[in-house]
Design an enzyme around this catalytic site. Structure first.
Site, PDB file in Angstrom:
ATOM      1  N   SER A 197       0.866  -1.184   0.000  1.00 23.16           N
ATOM      2  CA  SER A 197       0.000   0.000   0.000  1.00 23.16           C
ATOM      3  C   SER A 197       0.900   1.231   0.000  1.00 23.16           C
ATOM      4  O   SER A 197       2.023   1.175   0.531  1.00 23.16           O
ATOM      5  CB  SER A 197      -0.866   0.021   1.268  1.00 23.16           C
ATOM      6  OG  SER A 197      -1.497   1.284   1.414  1.00 23.16           O
ATOM      7  N   TYR A 252      -1.410  -0.834  10.319  1.00 20.62           N
ATOM      8  CA  TYR A 252      -1.613  -1.348   8.953  1.00 20.62           C
ATOM      9  C   TYR A 252      -0.483  -0.873   8.038  1.00 20.62           C
ATOM     10  O   TYR A 252       0.090  -1.655   7.270  1.00 20.62           O
ATOM     11  CB  TYR A 252      -2.972  -0.859   8.461  1.00 20.62           C
ATOM     12  CG  TYR A 252      -3.239  -1.040   6.982  1.00 20.62           C
ATOM     13  CD1 TYR A 252      -3.719  -2.265   6.487  1.00 20.62           C
ATOM     14  CD2 TYR A 252      -3.052   0.006   6.080  1.00 20.62           C
ATOM     15  CE1 TYR A 252      -3.980  -2.425   5.131  1.00 20.62           C
ATOM     16  CE2 TYR A 252      -3.315  -0.148   4.733  1.00 20.62           C
ATOM     17  CZ  TYR A 252      -3.779  -1.364   4.266  1.00 20.62           C
ATOM     18  OH  TYR A 252      -4.037  -1.517   2.914  1.00 20.62           O
TER      19      TYR A 252
END
Ligand code: NAP
Length: 248
Positions: A143, A157
């Site tokens: 990401s 995350y």
């Protein structure tokens, strides 16, 4: 050789878009899911109705025995895996680091990091020429949060995705001489259910002014990068990243 792709978390979002595109590109596709059997079956039916070959299998990537069973079932039903897409990923509710507890961190790292490692282990055992395999490709879902850090939302995350970046580089070098390429895509703000699971379904709307292209991305736009990395067109690329983030 038959092309067989396992997509973890293929029931929804980026994984489902990747499954559709992979079937069009001639892969036999395993759509794995954790809970949402209905969505997994819907994708599989759609692919099979349009002349492709897909199957849905339940497997929680946070559970090692589920992953082992998943790969064995794929061996039996579709043949040895040639492409693994480590796509299953989770967010937890947005919060600051000073509010996070160990249980949350364990869940986030178990799915996003350990799950990807164990799936890659099973893939390498089948693909590596060192183990008698014929080679293959692994594509990890990182990401842009790995670069940006996701402050006030989910630093856990983001850090897990940072681990995926390092994992991609290290594993790529480890198996480069064994016929396996390992790469990652780093999506930006993509229109899927994941933002709702973090507690903010309209997150893209709030943040889109921070994206140079001024819009969120589509799951299909990420899927196209995944399929390119999986293809022979990317034959000399390993240990590298494709950002699909509108310039963010
Ligand atoms: P999503 O729409 O929330 O879908 C998540 C998928 O992962 C679902 O198929 C879900 O299965 C599966 N999954 C979740 N936990 C699992 C587990 N423990 N075991 C097996 N499968 C599990 O997510 P998405 O937005 O498509 O994200 C896909 C990947 O891209 C993730 O790795 C995510 O971190 C990454 N990514 C997304 C964005 C974005 O903006 N969307 C940005 C950067 C990176 P069920 O349907 O059974 O629940």
């Amino acid at each position: 050789m038959d092309k067989v792709m396992i997509i973890t978390g293929g029931s929804r979002g980026i994984g489902a878009a990747t499954a559709r595109l992979a079937a069009t590109a001639g892969y036999k596709v395993c759509v794995s899911y954790r809970l949402d059997r209905q969505s997994a079956d819907a994708i599989v039916d759609e692919i099979n109705r349009s002349g492709g070959l897909a199957t849905a299998m339940q497997a929680d990537v946070a559970v090692e025995t589920d992953i082992v069973r998943l790969f064995e079932e794929v061996d039996n039903r579709l043949g040895p895996v040639t492409a693994l897409v480590n796509n299953a990923g989770i967010l937890e509710t947005q919060m600051r680091v000073d509010d996070m507890n160990a249980e949350r961190l364990a869940r986030v790292f178990a799915v996003n990091v350990t799950g990807s490692f164990i799936c890659a282990r099973e893939a390498v055992r089948r693909m590596s020429t060192k183990h008698g395999g014929k080679g293959g490709v692994i594509i990890n879902l990182s990401s842009i949060a790995a670069r940006l850090g996701a402050p006030n939302e989910y630093v856990d995350y983001a850090a897990a995705k940072g681990a995926i970046d390092t994992f991609t580089i290290g594993l790529a070098k480890e198996v480069a001489g064994e016929g396996i390429r390992v790469n990652a895509v780093r999506p930006g703000l993509i229109d899927t259910d994941i933002h709702a699971s973090g507690g903010e379904p309209n997150r893209i709307e709030r943040l889109k002014h921070t994206i140079p292209m001024q819009r969120g991305g589509l799951a299909e736009e990420v899927a196209r990068a995944i399929l390119w990395l999986a293809s022979e067109d990317a034959s000399y690329s390993t240990g590298t990243f494709v950002d699909v983030s509108g310039g963010r």
